[in-house]
Motif scaffolding. Structure first.
Motif, mmCIF file in Angstrom:
data_model
loop_
_atom_site.group_PDB
_atom_site.id
_atom_site.type_symbol
_atom_site.label_atom_id
_atom_site.label_comp_id
_atom_site.label_asym_id
_atom_site.label_seq_id
_atom_site.Cartn_x
_atom_site.Cartn_y
_atom_site.Cartn_z
ATOM 1 N N MET A 37 -7.432 -7.066 -35.343
ATOM 2 C CA MET A 37 -7.646 -5.662 -35.832
ATOM 3 C C MET A 37 -9.295 -5.354 -36.235
ATOM 4 O O MET A 37 -9.700 -5.755 -37.122
ATOM 5 N N HIS A 38 -9.924 -4.543 -35.461
ATOM 6 C CA HIS A 38 -11.221 -4.414 -35.731
ATOM 7 C C HIS A 38 -11.516 -3.321 -36.962
ATOM 8 O O HIS A 38 -10.518 -2.294 -36.941
ATOM 9 N N ILE A 39 -12.576 -3.225 -37.379
ATOM 10 C CA ILE A 39 -12.883 -2.302 -38.488
ATOM 11 C C ILE A 39 -14.202 -1.446 -38.038
ATOM 12 O O ILE A 39 -15.179 -1.860 -37.567
ATOM 13 N N VAL A 40 -13.817 -0.118 -38.373
ATOM 14 C CA VAL A 40 -15.146 0.948 -38.280
ATOM 15 C C VAL A 40 -15.447 1.003 -39.885
ATOM 16 O O VAL A 40 -14.571 1.669 -40.562
ATOM 17 N N ASP A 41 -16.768 0.638 -40.364
ATOM 18 C CA ASP A 41 -17.270 0.907 -41.669
ATOM 19 C C ASP A 41 -17.675 2.344 -41.558
ATOM 20 O O ASP A 41 -18.745 2.623 -41.074
ATOM 21 N N THR A 42 -17.025 3.181 -42.412
ATOM 22 C CA THR A 42 -17.459 4.642 -42.582
ATOM 23 C C THR A 42 -18.400 4.839 -43.765
ATOM 24 O O THR A 42 -18.542 6.210 -44.130
ATOM 25 N N HIS A 43 -18.772 3.996 -44.337
ATOM 26 C CA HIS A 43 -19.846 4.116 -45.508
ATOM 27 C C HIS A 43 -20.586 2.882 -45.662
ATOM 28 O O HIS A 43 -20.519 2.123 -46.787
ATOM 29 N N LEU A 44 -21.686 2.779 -44.871
ATOM 30 C CA LEU A 44 -22.750 1.748 -44.938
ATOM 31 C C LEU A 44 -23.891 2.565 -45.374
ATOM 32 O O LEU A 44 -24.480 3.358 -44.665
ATOM 33 N N HIS A 45 -24.510 2.042 -46.105
ATOM 34 C CA HIS A 45 -25.754 2.344 -46.733
ATOM 35 C C HIS A 45 -27.014 1.113 -46.196
ATOM 36 O O HIS A 45 -26.769 -0.004 -46.392
ATOM 37 N N LEU A 46 -27.986 1.717 -45.517
ATOM 38 C CA LEU A 46 -29.094 0.821 -45.349
ATOM 39 C C LEU A 46 -30.419 1.078 -45.978
ATOM 40 O O LEU A 46 -30.613 2.376 -46.131
ATOM 41 N N VAL A 47 -31.040 0.352 -46.518
ATOM 42 C CA VAL A 47 -32.247 0.481 -47.337
ATOM 43 C C VAL A 47 -33.379 -0.422 -46.826
ATOM 44 O O VAL A 47 -33.553 -1.441 -46.385
ATOM 45 N N TYR A 48 -34.377 0.709 -46.260
ATOM 46 C CA TYR A 48 -35.828 0.207 -45.979
ATOM 47 C C TYR A 48 -36.750 0.533 -46.930
ATOM 48 O O TYR A 48 -37.375 1.660 -46.568
ATOM 49 N N PRO A 49 -37.128 0.023 -47.871
ATOM 50 C CA PRO A 49 -38.312 0.377 -48.989
ATOM 51 C C PRO A 49 -39.544 0.350 -48.301
ATOM 52 O O PRO A 49 -40.642 1.183 -48.966
ATOM 53 N N ASP A 50 -39.806 -0.259 -47.047
ATOM 54 C CA ASP A 50 -41.254 -0.149 -46.501
ATOM 55 C C ASP A 50 -41.431 1.501 -45.831
ATOM 56 O O ASP A 50 -42.547 1.592 -45.412
ATOM 57 N N ARG A 51 -40.231 1.940 -45.492
ATOM 58 C CA ARG A 51 -40.205 3.168 -44.638
ATOM 59 C C ARG A 51 -40.054 4.431 -45.651
ATOM 60 O O ARG A 51 -40.500 5.467 -45.553
ATOM 61 N N PHE A 52 -38.927 4.237 -46.637
ATOM 62 C CA PHE A 52 -38.582 5.406 -47.479
ATOM 63 C C PHE A 52 -38.409 5.010 -48.954
ATOM 64 O O PHE A 52 -38.518 3.775 -49.321
ATOM 65 N N ALA A 53 -38.494 6.143 -49.894
ATOM 66 C CA ALA A 53 -38.470 6.024 -51.220
ATOM 67 C C ALA A 53 -37.030 6.318 -51.682
ATOM 68 O O ALA A 53 -36.455 7.249 -51.312
#
Length: 279
Positions: A1-17
């Protein structure tokens, strides 16, 4: 049974504050798509929606565009927004060509309660329906009446209640939380999201302390109006991603295959308009 994660945060501190992360040392540093999917795919997570990470306001559109193409398993993005502003339509226009855009979110527990009660805010959320965009409700348990009022003010806009409405996990608060969730779920335009709650406090093993909350969400929203989300990396404040997925499976023991499929991927595909996603 596969999963779709509807709430993933990705953090790229080299690009964004990320001003808020400065106050949460365990979340500081990079949390990349490659690192996440290296862990997630073996757990059965085949795709994810990127949930905005409350970047510096000037970078909102840039974040959404970057995340839409950051990894082939990102199935869509939920963008940050400021519906309290008169220029909300212009905010949306800046993202109008972004095919991956599936919805918007304004984190309401970091602003005064009256922000979501203004006529401007409510009219702007109501306008999302015409654009085919949903709105994720990010409120604390004590703010659930605000979510109810917003759902009533924008009945044609699909809304998704994040993190089970952020219960306090204190026994003395359960009845109030449960009553407000039940009231909100009577609004047919509102869906529920079982996401990230393993990070919340409370006594006992995760499955034991979470079961009453998850079962109440199912009782209120039914199997066809619920989605699952990791809230990674915020969930790691309570337990690793692997533990949250394992706890979810234990909570679903005894449920039918159709019920499990609805929660873990089919509802996400329908509610967020993702189409079929292969495992």
């Amino acid at each position: 049974m596969h999963i779709v994660d509807t709430h993933l945060h990705l953090v790229y501190p080299d690009r964004f504050a990320y001003p808020w992360i400065e106050e949460v040392p365990p979340l500081q540093g990079a949390w990349t798509a490659e690192a996440y999917f290296d862990r997630a795919v073996p757990l059965g997570i085949s795709a994810a929606l990127h949930m905005e990470v409350d970047v510096a306001e000037a970078q909102i559109a840039e974040e959404s565009r970057f995340m839409a193409g950051v990894h082939p398993r990102i199935a869509g993005v939920i963008a940050a927004c400021r519906p309290e502003r008169a220029d909300f339509a212009e905010q949306l226009d800046r993202l109008s060509d972004l095919a991956a855009l599936r919805g918007l979110r304004r984190v309401l527990h970091v602003v005064p309660d009256d922000v979501s009660q203004s006529e401007t805010f409510r009219a702007n959320i109501a306008a999302l329906a015409a654009r085919g965009l949903s709105f994720d409700l990010c409120v604390r348990a004590d703010q659930l009446p605000l979510a109810i009022a917003l759902a009533d003010a924008a009945p044609d806009t699909v809304m998704v209640l994040d993190h089970c409405g952020v219960p306090t996990m204190q026994p003395e608060d359960f009845d109030r939380w449960a009553g407000d969730v039940a009231d909100l779920a009577r609004r047919g335009n509102v869906m529920g999201k079982i996401s990230g709650v393993i990070a919340y406090g409370g006594e006992g093993p995760p499955e034991q302390r979470l079961r009453p909350y998850v079962e109440h969400m199912v009782a209120c929203f039914g199997w066809d109006r619920l989605v699952w989300g990791s809230d990674h990396p915020v969930c790691t404040l309570g337990a690793p991603l692997e533990d949250w997925v394992a706890t979810t499976h234990r909570l679903l023991e005894g449920c039918s295959e159709a019920e499990v499929a609805a929660l873990l991927h089919r509802n996400a595909q329908r509610i967020y308009r993702l189409g079929e996603i292969e495992s």
